[in-house]
Write a protein that holds these residues in place. Sequence first.
Motif, PDB file in Angstrom:
ATOM      1  N   ASP A 188       0.826  -1.216   0.000  1.00 28.36           N
ATOM      2  CA  ASP A 188       0.000   0.000   0.000  1.00 28.36           C
ATOM      3  C   ASP A 188       0.857   1.262   0.000  1.00 28.36           C
ATOM      4  O   ASP A 188       0.325   2.360  -0.215  1.00 28.36           O
TER       5      ASP A 188
ATOM      6  N   THR B  74      -6.223  -0.642   0.992  1.00 31.11           N
ATOM      7  CA  THR B  74      -6.931   0.229   0.046  1.00 31.11           C
ATOM      8  C   THR B  74      -6.252   0.351  -1.308  1.00 31.11           C
ATOM      9  O   THR B  74      -6.811   0.957  -2.226  1.00 31.11           O
TER      10      THR B  74
ATOM     11  N   ALA C 274     -11.655   5.318   2.235  1.00 29.69           N
ATOM     12  CA  ALA C 274     -11.207   3.958   1.938  1.00 29.69           C
ATOM     13  C   ALA C 274     -11.866   3.417   0.677  1.00 29.69           C
ATOM     14  O   ALA C 274     -11.194   2.860  -0.204  1.00 29.69           O
TER      15      ALA C 274
ATOM     16  N   GLU D  53      -0.569   4.229   1.908  1.00 30.64           N
ATOM     17  CA  GLU D  53      -2.023   4.395   1.877  1.00 30.64           C
ATOM     18  C   GLU D  53      -2.626   3.551   3.017  1.00 30.64           C
ATOM     19  O   GLU D  53      -1.980   2.621   3.518  1.00 30.64           O
ATOM     20  N   PRO D  54      -3.859   3.862   3.450  1.00 29.52           N
ATOM     21  CA  PRO D  54      -4.489   3.044   4.497  1.00 29.52           C
ATOM     22  C   PRO D  54      -4.484   1.559   4.127  1.00 29.52           C
ATOM     23  O   PRO D  54      -4.684   1.203   2.957  1.00 29.52           O
ATOM     24  N   SER D  55      -4.237   0.715   5.113  1.00 30.29           N
ATOM     25  CA  SER D  55      -4.080  -0.717   4.867  1.00 30.29           C
ATOM     26  C   SER D  55      -5.252  -1.307   4.092  1.00 30.29           C
ATOM     27  O   SER D  55      -6.413  -1.103   4.440  1.00 30.29           O
TER      28      SER D  55
ATOM     29  N   ILE E 251      -9.947   2.362  -2.878  1.00 31.68           N
ATOM     30  CA  ILE E 251     -10.051   1.017  -3.447  1.00 31.68           C
ATOM     31  C   ILE E 251     -10.524   1.086  -4.892  1.00 31.68           C
ATOM     32  O   ILE E 251      -9.958   0.436  -5.778  1.00 31.68           O
TER      33      ILE E 251
END
Length: 220
Positions: A73, A80, A112, A76-78, A116
Amino acid sequence: MTTPRMHPDTIAAPVTRELVVKKSRFIAHLVPVRSVAEAEEVIASVRRQYWDARHNCTAMVTGVNGDQARSSDDGEPSGTAGIPMLEVLRRRGLTDVVAVVTRYFGGVKLGAGGLIRAYSTAVSEALDDAVLLHRRELLEARVDVPHADAGRIDNALRDWAATHGASFGDVAYGAAATFALWIPQAAREELADDLAALSAGSLSPVYGTTRIVDVPGDRT
């Protein structure tokens, strides 16, 4: 008749595609690779080129059967970025390919779900521009042809390969011109019959080993 084993496809050449989502730029780079080490080299190269980007997220699938996979990632947020990118590669049935999506932040947070969608769409749209190579387990067939007939048989075998899921290989010139093809097992009798028809029965193939061969396909 034995059903030929199917293997994941790969892509024929690198592809780059850009997507803009709420002022953020997502630049997807897809590159065919032969190993994890080669994929890591591609990732390092992209990160050097786009050193000023906020993120360079990655996903790769390698191995003849697509049995090795990694993703990142890159801040980036886990979950996403890397995993959604990897899922696109898996869903398309690909291997020996690395995807790097470079993000230049546009000042608007996507959340999120938005991340994605953006990362997966960037890879998916880049794949829409890619040309596939189909991985097939093919049988070697060699044909010795007198030099006087080599030009005519060359053209005929190339046309035959293009319409039978086969790959036209090397041509060796010695006492005769030796043509190499890689053909589906199920086509061996048809090749023999077609060669006989082309040569009034004077030519026949000699079969060898099988191997995994990349056969050009269409866009993904």
